[in-house]
Design an enzyme around this catalytic site. Structure first.
Site, PDB file in Angstrom:
ATOM      1  N   ASN A  10       0.920  -1.059  -0.077  1.00 50.86           N
ATOM      2  CA  ASN A  10      -0.057   0.027   0.223  1.00 50.86           C
ATOM      3  C   ASN A  10       1.004   1.283  -0.026  1.00 50.86           C
ATOM      4  O   ASN A  10       1.400   1.549   0.988  1.00 50.86           O
ATOM      5  CB  ASN A  10      -0.912  -0.277   1.236  1.00 50.86           C
ATOM      6  CG  ASN A  10      -1.661   1.238   1.551  1.00 50.86           C
ATOM      7  OD1 ASN A  10      -1.788   2.082   0.586  1.00 50.86           O
ATOM      8  ND2 ASN A  10      -2.098   1.433   2.673  1.00 50.86           N
ATOM      9  N   TRP A  11       0.994   1.928  -1.224  1.00 51.81           N
ATOM     10  CA  TRP A  11       2.119   2.748  -1.135  1.00 51.81           C
ATOM     11  C   TRP A  11       1.548   4.432  -0.618  1.00 51.81           C
ATOM     12  O   TRP A  11       2.241   5.088  -0.492  1.00 51.81           O
ATOM     13  CB  TRP A  11       2.433   3.345  -2.612  1.00 51.81           C
ATOM     14  CG  TRP A  11       3.176   2.252  -3.301  1.00 51.81           C
ATOM     15  CD1 TRP A  11       3.695   1.400  -2.646  1.00 51.81           C
ATOM     16  CD2 TRP A  11       3.297   2.092  -4.749  1.00 51.81           C
ATOM     17  NE1 TRP A  11       4.361   0.248  -3.510  1.00 51.81           N
ATOM     18  CE2 TRP A  11       4.477   0.742  -5.004  1.00 51.81           C
ATOM     19  CE3 TRP A  11       3.156   2.653  -5.713  1.00 51.81           C
ATOM     20  CZ2 TRP A  11       4.864   0.395  -5.954  1.00 51.81           C
ATOM     21  CZ3 TRP A  11       3.532   2.336  -7.174  1.00 51.81           C
ATOM     22  CH2 TRP A  11       4.423   1.073  -7.272  1.00 51.81           C
ATOM     23  N   LYS A  12       0.067   4.240  -0.280  1.00 47.60           N
ATOM     24  CA  LYS A  12      -0.338   5.391   0.196  1.00 47.60           C
ATOM     25  C   LYS A  12      -0.186   6.694  -0.706  1.00 47.60           C
ATOM     26  O   LYS A  12      -0.274   6.486  -2.006  1.00 47.60           O
ATOM     27  CB  LYS A  12       0.086   5.837   1.541  1.00 47.60           C
ATOM     28  CG  LYS A  12       0.003   4.628   2.533  1.00 47.60           C
ATOM     29  CD  LYS A  12       0.229   4.799   3.957  1.00 47.60           C
ATOM     30  CE  LYS A  12       0.252   3.364   4.757  1.00 47.60           C
ATOM     31  NZ  LYS A  12       0.172   3.797   6.112  1.00 47.60           N
ATOM     32  N   HIS A  96      -9.182   1.503   5.179  1.00 48.63           N
ATOM     33  CA  HIS A  96      -8.095   1.902   5.628  1.00 48.63           C
ATOM     34  C   HIS A  96      -8.204   2.861   7.003  1.00 48.63           C
ATOM     35  O   HIS A  96      -9.045   3.659   6.769  1.00 48.63           O
ATOM     36  CB  HIS A  96      -6.978   2.385   4.711  1.00 48.63           C
ATOM     37  CG  HIS A  96      -5.678   2.108   5.467  1.00 48.63           C
ATOM     38  ND1 HIS A  96      -5.327   3.308   6.242  1.00 48.63           N
ATOM     39  CD2 HIS A  96      -4.807   1.337   5.296  1.00 48.63           C
ATOM     40  CE1 HIS A  96      -3.860   2.697   6.579  1.00 48.63           C
ATOM     41  NE2 HIS A  96      -3.555   1.713   5.881  1.00 48.63           N
ATOM     42  N   GLU A  98      -6.399   5.228   8.151  1.00 53.86           N
ATOM     43  CA  GLU A  98      -6.176   6.392   7.749  1.00 53.86           C
ATOM     44  C   GLU A  98      -7.494   7.090   7.229  1.00 53.86           C
ATOM     45  O   GLU A  98      -7.603   8.364   7.432  1.00 53.86           O
ATOM     46  CB  GLU A  98      -4.974   6.522   6.926  1.00 53.86           C
ATOM     47  CG  GLU A  98      -3.583   6.231   7.549  1.00 53.86           C
ATOM     48  CD  GLU A  98      -2.391   5.786   6.818  1.00 53.86           C
ATOM     49  OE1 GLU A  98      -2.585   5.758   5.362  1.00 53.86           O
ATOM     50  OE2 GLU A  98      -1.666   5.099   7.344  1.00 53.86           O
ATOM     51  N   GLU A 167      -5.492  -4.722  10.614  1.00 47.05           N
ATOM     52  CA  GLU A 167      -4.303  -3.685  10.999  1.00 47.05           C
ATOM     53  C   GLU A 167      -4.507  -2.908  12.224  1.00 47.05           C
ATOM     54  O   GLU A 167      -5.271  -1.940  12.375  1.00 47.05           O
ATOM     55  CB  GLU A 167      -4.331  -2.702   9.829  1.00 47.05           C
ATOM     56  CG  GLU A 167      -3.879  -3.494   8.403  1.00 47.05           C
ATOM     57  CD  GLU A 167      -3.366  -2.238   7.511  1.00 47.05           C
ATOM     58  OE1 GLU A 167      -2.158  -2.652   6.833  1.00 47.05           O
ATOM     59  OE2 GLU A 167      -3.800  -1.264   7.248  1.00 47.05           O
ATOM     60  N   GLY A 173       2.635   2.210  10.671  1.00 50.49           N
ATOM     61  CA  GLY A 173       3.494   3.404  10.595  1.00 50.49           C
ATOM     62  C   GLY A 173       4.502   3.776  11.658  1.00 50.49           C
ATOM     63  O   GLY A 173       5.166   4.729  11.776  1.00 50.49           O
ATOM     64  N   SER A 213       3.592  -2.284  10.409  1.00 48.09           N
ATOM     65  CA  SER A 213       5.035  -2.226  10.513  1.00 48.09           C
ATOM     66  C   SER A 213       5.546  -3.477  10.296  1.00 48.09           C
ATOM     67  O   SER A 213       6.368  -3.977  10.554  1.00 48.09           O
ATOM     68  CB  SER A 213       5.347  -1.916  11.997  1.00 48.09           C
ATOM     69  OG  SER A 213       5.294  -0.625  12.235  1.00 48.09           O
ATOM     70  N   GLY A 234       2.983  -0.790   4.313  1.00 49.25           N
ATOM     71  CA  GLY A 234       3.095   0.669   3.933  1.00 49.25           C
ATOM     72  C   GLY A 234       4.492   0.803   3.533  1.00 49.25           C
ATOM     73  O   GLY A 234       4.907   0.631   2.742  1.00 49.25           O
ATOM     74  N   GLY A 235       5.223   1.438   4.341  1.00 47.38           N
ATOM     75  CA  GLY A 235       6.410   1.682   4.434  1.00 47.38           C
ATOM     76  C   GLY A 235       7.341   0.927   3.833  1.00 47.38           C
ATOM     77  O   GLY A 235       8.177   1.394   2.800  1.00 47.38           O
TER      78      GLY A 235
HETATM   79  P1  PGA Z   1       2.930   0.141   7.791  1.00 49.32           P
HETATM   80  O1  PGA Z   1       1.548   0.564   6.952  1.00 49.32           O
HETATM   81  O2  PGA Z   1       3.485  -1.033   6.936  1.00 49.32           O
HETATM   82  O3  PGA Z   1       3.812   1.424   7.145  1.00 49.32           O
HETATM   83  O4  PGA Z   1       2.940   0.238   8.982  1.00 49.32           O
HETATM   84  C1  PGA Z   1       0.693  -0.407   6.845  1.00 49.32           C
HETATM   85  C2  PGA Z   1      -0.575  -0.038   6.055  1.00 49.32           C
HETATM   86  O5  PGA Z   1      -1.047   0.984   6.462  1.00 49.32           O
HETATM   87  O6  PGA Z   1      -1.258  -0.735   5.538  1.00 49.32           O
END
Ligand code: PGA
Length: 256
Positions: A10-12, A96, A98, A167, A173, A213, A234-235
């Site tokens: 997930n590149w956001k 998600h 966010e 999640e 993150g 993470s 994500g990251g």
């Molecule tokens: P992260 O994000 O791997 O950077 O913790 C995960 C996500 O939001 O899907």
């Protein structure tokens, strides 16, 4: 039942079209031999079409990070399931944390999105997860149960495909991942809930990912758990070599 695990990036809100294509060109050869897990990339909307073209006929699949529930109409700024399909997307992330927390997305919104994706033949990646306060108050299971119930309300899952991502909000993150035991505990619970709400067959078919993470150095612990069918990342998905390494290690566990 054999569930082929999914390693989804997930590149956001990261990467231009050029950067996205560069990533694709880099990761394709790095993952060419990986057969035991499916790699899925979820770029921003703006990169979907070009990436879809580049990924056609390859082993990597693509998803969007959100969707709107109507097929078309006066909804300025929104993107519909048929539009996503048109770009070559197979999946879309919905709910998600966010979006739930910063963009005030409700369970009702999430439910409409899930239904419209399934109707269009796209696979929702439905995200659920509790906040730190909710976990500390002992409400984690209740919160996740409600998100599932509301998000999947009146959803007909016969013959459709669905992915769930657990999640925990406090792990996203932050560099603080859930322990693989805690993740297994919740994901086992989710599968049990699905069996009760839908059917045993459906619960065994649905892939449930862990997210929060995930890195190359912890993916193996998660993949070693019986109910965890991959990860939403994500990251650590922003660099091709990092995501490829995660997929390679995940496959190592699958292949035993
Ligand atoms: P992260 O994000 O791997 O950077 O913790 C995960 C996500 O939001 O899907």
């Amino acid at each position: 039942m054999m569930r082929i695990p999914i390693i989804a990036g997930n590149w956001k809100m990261h990467k231009t079209v050029a950067q996205s294509l560069e990533f694709v060109d880099e990761i394709l050869p790095l993952t060419a031999e990986i057969k035991g897990v499916k790699v899925v990339l979820c770029p921003p909307f703006t990169a979907l079409y070009s990436m879809g073209q580049r990924l056609q006929g390859t082993h990597i699949e693509m998803g969007a990070q959100d969707v709107f529930w109507a097929d078309e109409g006066a909804y300025t700024g929104e993107i519909s399931p048929p539009m996503l399909k048109d770009t070559g997307s197979k999946y879309a992330i919905v709910g998600h944390s966010e979006r739930r927390h910063q963009l005030k997305e409700t369970d009702e919104d999430v439910n409409q999105k899930v239904k419209s994706l399934l109707q269009a033949g796209l696979w929702p990646i439905l995200c659920v997860g509790e906040t730190l306060e909710q976990r500390q108050a002992g409400n984690a299971r209740q919160v996740v149960k409600e998100q599932l119930e509301e998000g999947l309300k009146d959803v007909d899952t016969t013959g459709t495909d669905l992915v769930i991502a657990y999640e925990p909000v406090w792990a996203i993150g932050t560099g603080v991942n859930a322990s693989s035991e805690d993740a297994q505990d919740m994901i086992g619970f989710i599968r049990q809930e699905l069996a009760g709400k839908f059917s045993q067959e459906m619960a065994e078919r649905v892939r449930i990912l862990y997210g929060g993470s995930v890195k190359a150095n912890n993916i193996e612990e998660f993949m070693s758990q019986p109910d965890i069918d991959g990860a939403l990342i994500g990251g650590a998905s922003l660099q091709a070599d990092s995501l490829a390494e995660i997929a390679r290690r995940a496959e190592g566990i699958v292949n035993g």
